[in-house]
Design an enzyme around this catalytic site. Structure first.
Site, PDB file in Angstrom:
ATOM      1  NE  ARG B 130      -3.611  -2.156   1.680  1.00 35.34           N
ATOM      2  CZ  ARG B 130      -3.304  -3.492   2.192  1.00 35.34           C
ATOM      3  NH1 ARG B 130      -2.531  -3.477   3.015  1.00 35.34           N
ATOM      4  NH2 ARG B 130      -3.912  -4.654   1.862  1.00 35.34           N
ATOM      5  CB  THR B 174      -0.007  -5.874   2.855  1.00 34.67           C
ATOM      6  OG1 THR B 174      -0.913  -5.863   3.901  1.00 34.67           O
ATOM      7  CG2 THR B 174      -0.042  -7.422   2.528  1.00 34.67           C
ATOM      8  N   GLY B 190      -1.950 -11.277   8.227  1.00 36.02           N
ATOM      9  CA  GLY B 190      -2.024 -12.706   8.334  1.00 36.02           C
ATOM     10  C   GLY B 190      -2.914 -13.217   9.399  1.00 36.02           C
ATOM     11  CD  GLU B 192      -7.886 -13.487   6.809  1.00 32.66           C
ATOM     12  OE1 GLU B 192      -7.048 -12.759   6.590  1.00 32.66           O
ATOM     13  OE2 GLU B 192      -8.760 -13.194   7.534  1.00 32.66           O
ATOM     14  CD1 TRP B 258      -4.771  -6.568   7.998  1.00 34.30           C
ATOM     15  CD2 TRP B 258      -5.243  -5.534   6.212  1.00 34.30           C
ATOM     16  NE1 TRP B 258      -5.870  -6.783   7.542  1.00 34.30           N
ATOM     17  CE2 TRP B 258      -6.427  -6.206   6.505  1.00 34.30           C
ATOM     18  CE3 TRP B 258      -5.097  -4.763   4.859  1.00 34.30           C
ATOM     19  CZ2 TRP B 258      -7.485  -6.391   5.393  1.00 34.30           C
ATOM     20  CZ3 TRP B 258      -6.546  -4.835   4.137  1.00 34.30           C
ATOM     21  CH2 TRP B 258      -7.759  -5.437   4.599  1.00 34.30           C
ATOM     22  CG  ASN B 276     -10.050 -11.907  10.630  1.00 30.13           C
ATOM     23  OD1 ASN B 276      -9.529 -10.936   9.900  1.00 30.13           O
ATOM     24  ND2 ASN B 276     -10.188 -12.903  10.777  1.00 30.13           N
ATOM     25  CG  ASP B 324     -12.924 -11.520   7.522  1.00 33.18           C
ATOM     26  OD1 ASP B 324     -12.199 -11.463   8.384  1.00 33.18           O
ATOM     27  OD2 ASP B 324     -12.712 -11.404   6.106  1.00 33.18           O
ATOM     28  CG  ASP B 326      -9.987  -7.457   8.938  1.00 34.78           C
ATOM     29  OD1 ASP B 326     -10.071  -8.683   9.376  1.00 34.78           O
ATOM     30  OD2 ASP B 326      -8.547  -7.070   8.872  1.00 34.78           O
ATOM     31  CD1 TRP B 500      -9.586  -2.935  -3.452  1.00 31.80           C
ATOM     32  CD2 TRP B 500     -11.475  -3.705  -2.812  1.00 31.80           C
ATOM     33  NE1 TRP B 500      -9.418  -3.858  -2.385  1.00 31.80           N
ATOM     34  CE2 TRP B 500     -10.566  -4.377  -2.021  1.00 31.80           C
ATOM     35  CE3 TRP B 500     -12.850  -3.894  -2.572  1.00 31.80           C
ATOM     36  CZ2 TRP B 500     -10.738  -5.315  -1.011  1.00 31.80           C
ATOM     37  CZ3 TRP B 500     -13.146  -4.891  -1.787  1.00 31.80           C
ATOM     38  CH2 TRP B 500     -12.120  -5.490  -0.785  1.00 31.80           C
ATOM     39  CD1 TRP B 564     -11.679 -10.796  -1.717  1.00 29.10           C
ATOM     40  CD2 TRP B 564     -11.614 -10.159   0.344  1.00 29.10           C
ATOM     41  NE1 TRP B 564     -12.467 -11.701  -0.920  1.00 29.10           N
ATOM     42  CE2 TRP B 564     -12.215 -11.407   0.308  1.00 29.10           C
ATOM     43  CE3 TRP B 564     -11.372  -9.577   1.539  1.00 29.10           C
ATOM     44  CZ2 TRP B 564     -12.937 -11.591   1.624  1.00 29.10           C
ATOM     45  CZ3 TRP B 564     -12.070  -9.986   2.732  1.00 29.10           C
ATOM     46  CH2 TRP B 564     -12.979 -10.944   2.689  1.00 29.10           C
TER      47      TRP B 564
END
Lengths: 605, 605
Positions: B130, B174, B190, B192, B258, B276, B324, B326, B500, B564
């Site tokens: 980013r 990221t 991370g 996930e 992130w 999350n 999820d 976040d 996005w 995503w």
């Protein structure tokens, strides 16, 4: 203005006689609103009758839309436009996209072949592809793995496919097919791998092979008629190719056919050039007597009957290659060119060897052969005296003979370098000026041949290079205007790097071309004055094209650095000496651009 | 007009007090000719004082120059501009280019780190990065492999580097670093993969670690002072995190960091959100009694002292995640927002859970919490009554509780989907209108949790999804204007796909944003009327930025589909159900765009 153009066009386009060609190709390429063939038409003139964008307003061009192809390496060729659809192709993996021009370039379909990536290292000069052919509702794609595919242009579905070559022998596909009558023609790449080059015609209906003419080999393979096929006006006689080779060397003798193919419907002849003899080490190709031997028909222009493939004539430009002066560059067909007061229907060919040839395209007799870069030094000139024993041949300067100097000797300062004064980047012709607009390389080389042994599918090069600007210069390229009747440069613009992009001339009096740094430039046909430039996302090795949509003229070009000139960036080679020296002075491109394929399309506001 | 803007700016920018921040960052970000921080300034307002491009002339914008990055996958963030240099970053392999704006964007240097590509499959949501931070002649790059590098901005040479995380545990980098005072802050991705998330401060001088605050865990790891750290106005007390976890689950408890980090120099507080809790299967995270348990401080906004990292306050947005949601989205700092007649210095946070929060940024007390997409259905609202036992909590609709429905049950039609009503794409604020401009997702999901076991470095997800437009709609996104004082949508523009791309508001009265199909759009801040659009080479997930060079205003944006929303194209996943359903309705993007990273920069003619 418009009527003058019309008269000029009628004069030069008269050769397009529908009855003898593919009617659909003729119909589509005759409509200047399309860009229906990769070089515009059968004559490869790369001239568009569109004149909405002209020398006065070209400065106002703005980007209309853009499209990333999703592929990083070098993007040669150009899309096709037929009606309201634009068809893009990419380098390996050779994706094809159909875009809907009526609906904001929405992707109508995408064809992404699954190809074995092991073909990538077999492609000498990047994973390029030079474009598609369109006829009768089918698109023809010639993949890297030599599979020729006919796609339904409406849906992208495979109609048929056939495998043309053998990747295991180093044969790959990079060239754009051409549809002639009911056949589609494809060539082969791989002279750096010891292929035996050939041009093949397949039926557009079902993909069945119709004929194949090899570049080197026995008469029945090269489709030469000893009595009827001529060279320099005389029958070639029996075994014209194999008698110019030492033993069986012709079997791995090169003569690839990866360039552009032109077609004269009146004469029913297809014209194309053949590549270098393998290997690059001339000592290994010497005759049984240890002397130079021609290695015909490598480095030749061949004219073949479109129906049978039988050669009408052939002319070897560079006998016994010592510099990799591939003859594959395009032959541009123009009628009524004045040479010393007489009109001729000719082909004009800007060869890798640094000479521009104006050739009577019926007889194959060269009328003009002059250097189109004054720096060319390997030869003093081409002998055009029919009575001379060296008729048709360039006189080699001993100092620059890598054969006479011998293997493992570094011959210094040869001009042009191996990639020629011009490579595949096609020139354009404008009937408005009667001039040719030629993207050129202005590059010298040191060349050191070495012994190499042949293993199928492995590189069979046998020389290391060093490439740099000719002495006293710091530019690697020029964009020139050429008078093919006189054999003279009319004007010449310096470029820091080779111009590796195909030119486009238009009825608006403008010539467009791209640069390796990434600029799309427009210059005045008359004097080369720069009228416009725009920096596209990546270096340009694609060919400029134009079309009309809803009464608006668009000009487009692929960017995406790569090809031979961009192989350093494309293959991640850093140093000028990498790739046996193939990177050369182009290593400096890293200061200007990075990889990435995209199409940039411009129009007036 | 100009003086009105100046007054408005003085009011809202007053918080930028140089004495307490990094002087060089303040100096660079205060000059609107630069784009010296990834979101423009410490407050993340994404507002530019430049007004040369305005609502009247924005229609005339044309592409000034373009630059391909040489990398195919999703391009999030934006370049930085400091003085006459523009610094680009790319997704993995995280190349950095310095371009010379004074010399036709020539590449001054290129930094290409060698990273182990085994990190690629550990990046859940594409190989994005980013952006960079700039301060005191150094550029800070946070690589995918969690290496934080300080580069000499003049030469691109590494000054120092340090490894922040452990790829073998599923930790990746990221996010864009932020320089605060003498430190540079970086987060971790991370959740996930079962990481224990943290925010870390390193010395900009030498890369030494100064402090690290975990999101979940014991007080000494999360840097919470039981007596002084507050939540909803009250001290959090001892073990505020670990007492809300079942046993040791916090050790693989997620709470990644992130997103974007804002900083209030007056309060010396850094604001960010946490991700999350791991896994996505809530049943596996239930308390010892089998009931919901908060899993603090996942899905929270945390305010930390910039010098010590000790938390001033924390507010958990979504206790016990079942979807999820976040909390990593940015917190935008604005002074003097009117809430029910009273002025507040607030942070405004558009959460994944579909609520937009206006929070007093000193106390952490929520003042407004309203749905910013009327389709949000998983909760009836957030309880803002301080006397209520559910103070600060969203009321969960049982029908949409994936926990109450149980594992291996498919809960249908939840809004928003896992990627939230907004994901990382940052919103903008305009002092001209007092409104926020928010790129949103308008997506529903079916969610089916399943049992998953933890293996370090392996995905630890535990749910499959299906994503589609909310019932009765066919659009997956809206671009909205939001009144954060009232908690109301002022206007809303439908978009076929999620927006996005980060928005940019300017003093010209325009808001810019990009779309997943690839359009850069400009709309009127007042009413959302579309004033301009241009199709860039690929879908846009980057953030629009602006700068001045030689008195000319430029607006730029990365294109390069991915992230995503574009993971289908980026990772070659074809079907909506691929990637545990992460592809969803975005599979349709294949009809609009293809991969390819490039920067497009526009200006007036």
């Amino acid at each position: 203005m418009r009527s003058k153009i019309a008269v000029a066009l009628c004069a030069t386009m008269a050769m397009a006689a529908p009855a003898l060609a593919n009617d659909d190709v003729i119909k589509n390429t005759s409509d200047p609103n399309n860009w229906a063939a990769t070089s515009g038409d059968y004559g490869l003139q790369r001239f568009s009758k569109l004149d909405q964008i002209n020398r006065e307003n070209v400065k106002d061009l703005k980007v209309a839309w853009t499209f990333s192809t999703g592929v990083l390496r070098g993007h040669e060729g150009s899309p096709l436009v037929v009606g309201n659809r634009l068809y893009l192709h990419t380098p390996f993996p050779n994706i094809v996209y159909a875009l809907d021009l009526d609906n904001e370039q929405k992707i109508l379909w995408k064809y992404e072949p699954k190809q074995d990536p092991s073909v990538i290292p077999i492609m000498c000069c990047d994973t390029v592809n030079r474009g598609l052919a369109y006829a009768e509702g089918k698109l023809f794609l010639y993949r890297a793995d030599t599979t020729l595919v006919a796609l339904d242009a409406k849906t992208g579905a495979e109609v048929w496919k056939t495998v043309n070559g053998d990747v295991k022998r180093g044969e790959t596909g990079t060239s754009a097919p051409v549809v002639v009558k009911d056949k589609v023609l494809v060539g082969i790449s791989g002279a750096e791998f010891g292929v035996q080059g050939y041009l093949t015609a397949y039926s557009i209906a079902d993909g069945k092979k119709v004929w194949r003419g090899y570049s080197v080999g026995p008469d029945d393979q090269i489709l030469f008629d000893p009595a009827k096929t001529t060279s320099l006006g005389k029958p070639v006689g029996k075994d014209s190719s194999i008698k110019t080779w030492n033993g069986d060397q012709w079997k791995i003798g090169g003569g690839s056919t990866w360039g552009w193919y032109s077609f004269d419907p009146k004469l029913n002849l297809v014209y194309y050039g053949t590549g270098n003899p393998s290997t690059w080490n001339p000592a290994q190709r010497a005759g049984p007597d240890g002397k130079q031997i021609d290695q015909k028909w490598s480095l030749s222009i061949i004219a073949r009957d479109a129906d049978t493939g039988v050669a009408a004539w052939a002319y070897q430009l560079t006998p016994f290659d010592e510099w990799d002066y591939d003859g594959i560059n395009e032959s541009i067909l123009v009628d009524g060119i004045d040479v010393k007061g007489e009109k001729h229907d000719v082909l004009v060919h800007f060869d890798r060897n640094g000479f521009a040839y104006t050739i009577d395209r019926k007889s194959g007799i060269p009328l003009v052969a002059e250097k189109y870069d004054p720096a060319v030094n390997w030869s003093t000139g081409v002998d055009l005296d029919p009575k001379s024993p060296t008729y048709g041949r360039p006189a080699v300067v001993a100092k620059y003979s890598t054969f006479l100097n011998g293997a493992d000797v570094n011959t210094k300062g040869i001009v042009p370098a191996a990639l020629g004064t011009k490579d595949q980047q096609p020139a354009a012709y404008s009937p408005l000026t009667g001039l040719f607009y030629v993207p050129t390389n202005h590059v010298a080389m040191d060349y050191e041949p070495f012994k190499v042994s042949y293993t199928p599918g492995q590189p069979y090069v046998g020389a290391t290079l060093s490439m740099f600007p000719p002495e006293g210069d710091n530019n690697l390229g020029n964009f020139i205007a050429w008078d093919a009747g006189k054999g003279k440069i009319v004007w010449s613009n310096k470029e820091p790097f080779s111009v590796w992009s195909g030119a486009l001339a238009t009825a608006g009096g403008v010539v467009f071309y791209g640069t390796l740094e990434g600029y799309l430039k427009a210059v005045d046909q008359k004097d080369g004055k720069e009228l416009f430039k725009f920096k596209t996302p990546s270096g340009i090795i694609g060919n400029v094209f134009t079309y009309t949509h809803k009464d608006k003229q668009y000009v487009g070009v692929y960017s995406g650095i790569g090809g031979w000139a961009g192989i350093g960036l494309a293959a991640g080679l850093d140093k000028p000496t990498d790739g046996l020296g193939a990177v050369g002075g182009y290593a400096g491109l890293r200061d200007y651009t990075a990889l990435g394929g995209s199409l940039t399309v411009l129009s007036l506001p």
